[in-house]
Enzyme design. Structure first.
Site, PDB file in Angstrom:
ATOM      1  N   ILE A 119       0.825  -1.220   0.000  1.00 38.83           N
ATOM      2  CA  ILE A 119       0.000   0.000   0.000  1.00 38.83           C
ATOM      3  C   ILE A 119       0.855   1.265   0.000  1.00 38.83           C
ATOM      4  O   ILE A 119       0.336   2.371   0.085  1.00 38.83           O
ATOM      5  CB  ILE A 119      -0.944   0.031   1.223  1.00 38.83           C
ATOM      6  CG1 ILE A 119      -0.158  -0.079   2.529  1.00 38.83           C
ATOM      7  CG2 ILE A 119      -1.994  -1.063   1.112  1.00 38.83           C
ATOM      8  CD1 ILE A 119      -1.025   0.054   3.775  1.00 38.83           C
ATOM      9  N   GLY A 120       2.169   1.123  -0.082  1.00 33.50           N
ATOM     10  CA  GLY A 120       3.007   2.314  -0.139  1.00 33.50           C
ATOM     11  C   GLY A 120       4.443   1.985   0.200  1.00 33.50           C
ATOM     12  O   GLY A 120       4.785   0.858   0.561  1.00 33.50           O
ATOM     13  N   GLY A 130       7.922   3.541   2.322  1.00 37.01           N
ATOM     14  CA  GLY A 130       8.409   4.489   3.305  1.00 37.01           C
ATOM     15  C   GLY A 130       9.834   4.886   3.013  1.00 37.01           C
ATOM     16  O   GLY A 130      10.349   4.661   1.918  1.00 37.01           O
ATOM     17  N   GLY A 137      11.606   1.185   3.350  1.00 36.72           N
ATOM     18  CA  GLY A 137      10.950  -0.092   3.142  1.00 36.72           C
ATOM     19  C   GLY A 137       9.574   0.080   2.544  1.00 36.72           C
ATOM     20  O   GLY A 137       9.081   1.192   2.386  1.00 36.72           O
ATOM     21  N   VAL A 165       5.362  -0.840   2.623  1.00 29.67           N
ATOM     22  CA  VAL A 165       4.320  -1.043   3.627  1.00 29.67           C
ATOM     23  C   VAL A 165       3.227  -1.923   3.028  1.00 29.67           C
ATOM     24  O   VAL A 165       2.768  -1.682   1.900  1.00 29.67           O
ATOM     25  CB  VAL A 165       3.733   0.298   4.097  1.00 29.67           C
ATOM     26  CG1 VAL A 165       2.690   0.065   5.188  1.00 29.67           C
ATOM     27  CG2 VAL A 165       4.840   1.218   4.607  1.00 29.67           C
ATOM     28  N   LYS A 219       5.606  -2.761   7.794  1.00 26.14           N
ATOM     29  CA  LYS A 219       6.672  -2.099   7.056  1.00 26.14           C
ATOM     30  C   LYS A 219       7.852  -3.071   6.955  1.00 26.14           C
ATOM     31  O   LYS A 219       8.461  -3.428   7.956  1.00 26.14           O
ATOM     32  CB  LYS A 219       7.113  -0.812   7.738  1.00 26.14           C
ATOM     33  CG  LYS A 219       8.226  -0.083   6.965  1.00 26.14           C
ATOM     34  CD  LYS A 219       8.819   1.064   7.746  1.00 26.14           C
ATOM     35  CE  LYS A 219       7.871   2.240   7.777  1.00 26.14           C
ATOM     36  NZ  LYS A 219       8.533   3.429   8.370  1.00 26.14           N
ATOM     37  N   ASP A 221      11.687  14.386  11.213  1.00 27.40           N
ATOM     38  CA  ASP A 221      11.146  14.276   9.844  1.00 27.40           C
ATOM     39  C   ASP A 221       9.636  14.446   9.863  1.00 27.40           C
ATOM     40  O   ASP A 221       8.885  13.625   9.340  1.00 27.40           O
ATOM     41  CB  ASP A 221      11.534  12.933   9.229  1.00 27.40           C
ATOM     42  CG  ASP A 221      11.296  12.912   7.707  1.00 27.40           C
ATOM     43  OD1 ASP A 221      11.036  13.986   7.138  1.00 27.40           O
ATOM     44  OD2 ASP A 221      11.356  11.829   7.122  1.00 27.40           O
TER      45      ASP A 221
END
Length: 904
Positions: free
Chosen positions: A614-615, A617, A620, A622, A636, A736
């Site tokens: 789903i994405g 990071g 890594g 996710v 993750k 961040d």
């Protein structure tokens, strides 16, 4: 002391105490014992009875009759908030008074509240209670005072409110109530105080309001009421305070308003009233405050008999269409502190005897058509703090007597026809912060005296005829780092001294300056500050490149040294991790059911198939994983080639270590981590809406993220960072903070995530660091000092908060505010509403929302200060956002960025 624990212990121990044990049933004892178990009371003295506790009053039989506990502890600042539902009214049948103000209460008012048939006083104000008003309140037939203000109640005022026939004080202000005003309010014939301000009420004021003949205080301000003012208001003959401001009332001011002869405060501002000022206003002989500003269509003249209001301290008729001369009779108002007649169509002269108003602290005659000299009597206004007469046709000299106004903070005479030179005596104005004399005909040699004033932050002398050289020590003043000066469009000549670089901002464009711009000055202020000086040599590209190259080399050398040091530290930390072997895994779990294993994750993601990704990071990918238990988690995964990279491996371990130590509602929940021979991954709570960045990117989702939800996201992240900075030991810095690292759940609640670059703040070290973070969110000082502090997170948070409100990254705005150093002029001309996300309706459509949005922007502006020391701490930010937002002094659409920057 935790106040609600006190409340609960009263409930828990009362019937267990020796004093009343004989009068309590066994079932009550069991209930109390259960509540004792649920709520710890170790802070109570075991050798005292309930009736001896502070804030508790009992009758002769030992039964509690009054509970009165107030603190300054708020729920946002204190995670240990308390659900009011645990206060069971059935236990306290003898109660006559409950006063629980600012106790951090949340949840609902117990539905059994109506069983307190003897209750005469109920005050639960300034908490976080949220629900509709319970129907059982109608049973409190003896209640005299009902104060539920400053909570989060929603819905409407139930019609049954009229059954509380003994009520003398009703305050439901500062909530989210939304309905018509019920006609049954007219049944409250004993009412003295009715405050329904700062809600979302709409419709009309019921004409029957005039039947409340004993009413002394009526406040319906900051709502969405839309009607003509009912003539029956004139029947409220006992009224002392009438505040109908910030609504949408139209039509005329009732001619009989003067029959309210006891009135001390009348506020009809920020509406759409259209009429002349009624002559009957002169009958309000007790009036202290008269505010009919911001109606835009109040026209005609100021009634000459208004000078008979001898007790008036505040007169505000600004932002209307009043004409004719300023009546000389106003000088009879000897008690006046504030006189604001700005933004009208007054002509003629300033009354020569204006100086007889010796108590004035605020005089604003700006934006009119006045044509006169400045009266000499101004020197008598020795208490004056604000003097604004800009945008008129004032001519002549600045009287030297203005130097005797020693309390003056702001002086604005810009956009007139004032000539002559600046009086040297003005150097006595040691409290002056803002001086604006732009667009006049001032001449003479420019001198440095005014900018030496100890408190000055803004000097505007642009568009005049001043000449001379800029003094060499121009920037060598104690307040230089806060001082903005605009000297554009004058006749200054000579070279620019290097000391100018120490100012906060300067505009020297369109003068006759010559020579070279010192490198520090050029790098600090840029091209725009020096345009239009034909003999001024702008630095060449090669010169700039040399300067930049110097800084790049320095930063690179520092980076290399720090990277070497921290690499060694990370190796030591990694070596200190003790594995917990199980089937070749290292797998730790916190706050989980214990049934999840490595194979569950593998099966749920089909060995991390891309279909479940789903994405990605920072280090890594996710994945979404539905576990056999039915729980959905986010995983993750650190890929194999990333695991071989020491930087990624360190980030993985760092995130696991940091998140294992902290728990907060607005920090993503880490369930566990796994370091397997095949793969390494972290297991989080799944956030359905994904990243804040993605939500803001797509129009459909951005529209769902309403202003209220956006404000809540900002508040939540502020609380999370405040917890990390101030409630963790040692403090934890995220480093961040960005919209990519804010995750939203199905209800758009925000959580801070991605702690791969987070670090503990070591008070015994220099805290130097490599440059990490997301471009556009990194605090500017990090590029040169490489020293990380809490203020770096504060800066990133400020950028994030603006992004949430603007709907896009505020890079250009931040650049204009920080880098161009013409921020004052930019901020003055930029309306806040112009910056807001256009995909949502204007915040101006909802008074309460506009106040909260303005509060977020105001706080964010403090956070993006270029000076880290000027930024607030995250604790201060969280506390500021937790407050009920103050009233706006003008419609949201009229507020400039500069106003928010300088407002209290």
């Amino acid at each position: 002391m935790d106040v609600f624990f006190v409340v609960v212990n009263i409930i828990s121990i009362l019937l267990l105490s020796d004093v009343v044990a004989a009068n309590v049933s066994d079932s009550s004892r069991e209930l109390e014992a259960l509540m004792v178990f649920e709520w710890p009371h170790t802070h109570m003295k075991s050798n005292s009875t309930v009736c001896e506790w502070q804030g508790i009053t009992c009758d002769d039989g030992g039964r509690v009759t009054e509970i009165s506990l107030q603190t300054q502890v708020g729920c946002t600042a204190n995670p240990g908030c308390h659900d009011l539902r645990y206060l069971d009214p059935l236990v306290f049948t003898s109660l006559t008074s409950i006063h629980l103000t600012e106790c951090g209460l949340y949840g609902l008012i117990p539905s059994q509240i109506g069983y307190l048939s003897n209750l005469s006083y109920l005050n639960l104000s300034h908490n976080l209670l949220t629900s509709e008003l319970p129907l059982s309140l109608a049973n409190l037939s003896e209640v005299l005072v009902l104060d539920l203000s400053s909570n989060e109640f929603y819905g409407g005022i139930p019609p049954y409110i009229g059954s509380l026939s003994n009520l003398i004080h009703l305050n439901l202000s500062h909530n989210r109530l939304e309905s018509d005003l019920p006609l049954s309010l007219a049944n409250l014939s004993e009412l003295l105080v009715l405050d329904l301000s700062s809600n979302e009420f709409y419709g009309v004021i019921p004409p029957v309001i005039g039947s409340l003949s004993k009413l002394a205080h009526l406040d319906l301000s900051y709502n969405r009421l839309q009607s003509e003012l009912p003539l029956s208001l004139a029947n409220l003959s006992e009224l002392l305070v009438l505040d109908l401001s910030f609504n949408e009332f139209y039509g005329v001011i009732p001619p009989d308003i003067g029959s309210l002869s006891k009135l001390t405060h009348l506020n009809l501002s920020h509406n759409r009233l259209k009429s002349e000022l009624p002559l009957s206003l002169a009958n309000l002989s007790e009036l202290h405050v008269l505010d009919i500003s911001d109606n835009y269509d109040i026209n005609g003249i100021i009634p000459p008999n208004i000078g008979s209001l001898s007790k008036l301290t505040h007169l505000n008729l600004s932002y209307n269409r009043l004409q004719s001369e300023v009546p000389f009779i106003l000088v009879n108002l000897s008690e006046l502190l504030v006189l604001d007649l700005s933004s009208n169509e007054f002509s003629g002269v300033i009354p020569p005897d204006i100086g007889s108003l010796s108590k004035l602290t605020h005089l604003d005659l700006s934006y009119n058509r006045l044509q006169s000299e400045l009266p000499l009597s101004l020197s008598n206004l020795t208490n004056l703090e604000v003097l604004h007469i800009s945008f008129n046709s004032i001519f002549g000299f600045i009287p030297s007597g203005i130097g005797y106004l020693l309390h003056l903070i702001a002086l604005d005479l810009s956009n007139n026809y004032i000539n002559g030179s600046l009086p040297s005596i003005m150097s006595q104005l040691t409290r002056l912060e803002i001086l604006k004399l732009d667009s006049n005909r001032l001449e003479g040699v420019f001198e440095a005296g005014i900018h030496m004033l100890p408190c000055i932050t803004t000097i505007g002398l642009s568009r005049n005829s001043m000449y001379g050289q800029i003094p060499i020590p121009f920037g060598d003043v104690p307040n230089a780092k806060f001082l903005d000066i605009n000297l554009s469009l004058n006749h200054l000549f000579g070279e620019i001294p290097e000391s100018v670089s120490r100012l906060h901002g300067i505009d020297l464009s369109f003068n006759n300056l010559e020579g070279h711009i010192p490198p520090d000055v050029w790098l600090r202020f840029g091209r725009e500050s020096f345009l239009g000086n034909l003999n001024l040599h702008l630095p060449t590209t090669s010169t700039i490149d040399v300067e930049i190259l110097y800084y790049v080399i320095c930063v690179f050398l520092i980076f290399c040294g720090i990277y070497f040091i921290f690499s060694k530290r990370r190796e030591k930390k990694a070596a200190s991790v003790t594995p917990h072997p199980k089937h070749g895994d290292i797998f730790n779990i916190w706050n989980f059911d214990g049934n999840m294993a490595y194979q569950d994750i593998i099966q749920a993601t089909q060995d991390f198939d891309l279909r479940y990704c789903i994405g990605t990071g920072a280090y890594g990918s996710v994945y979404r994983a539905l576990l056999p238990s039915g729980r959905v988690v986010a995983v993750k995964k650190l890929h194999r080639f990333e695991g071989d990279n020491p930087t990624f491996d360190s980030s993985f371990r760092n995130e696991a270590e940091v998140l294992s130590q902290i728990r907060h509602r607005h920090i993503v929940k880490l369930f566990g981590f796994c370091m397997h021979q095949r793969s390494m991954f972290l297991i989080y709570n799944y956030m359905e809406r994904g990243s804040l960045f993605s939500v803001l990117k797509y129009d459909d989702e951005a529209v769902e993220l309403t202003w209220k939800k956006r404000v809540n996201v900002v508040k939540g992240i502020a609380n999370a960072l405040s917890y990390m900075h101030h409630d963790c030991s040692p403090p934890i810095l995220h480093r961040d903070v960005s919209s990519n690292n804010i995750l939203l759940d199905s209800e758009f609640e925000g959580c801070l995530s991605d702690f791969g670059t987070a670090r503990l703040l070591d008070p015994d070290s220099s805290n130097q660091t490599v440059l990490v973070g997301t471009r556009g969110y990194i605090a500017p000082e990090l590029a040169f000092t490489m020293v990380v502090t809490e203020k770096c997170d504060v800066y990133s948070f400020g950028v994030l908060a603006l992004e949430v409100m603007f709907g896009d990254h505020p890079g250009d705005f931040v650049f204009s505010m920080m880098m161009m150093k013409r921020s004052t002029q930019f901020a003055q001309n930029m309306m806040v509403q112009q910056l807001m996300d256009k995909r949502l309706s204007s915040p101006d459509e909802d008074v309460r929302v506009s106040r909260e949005v303005a509060g977020v922007v105001k706080t964010a502006l403090k956070c993006i200060s270029s000076n880290p020391k000027s930024r607030p701490s995250m604790k201060e930010v969280a506390q500021e956002l937790a407050k009920h937002p103050p009233r706006l002094p003008m419609p949201f659409r009229s507020i400039s960025v500069l106003h928010l920057m300088h407002s209290d």
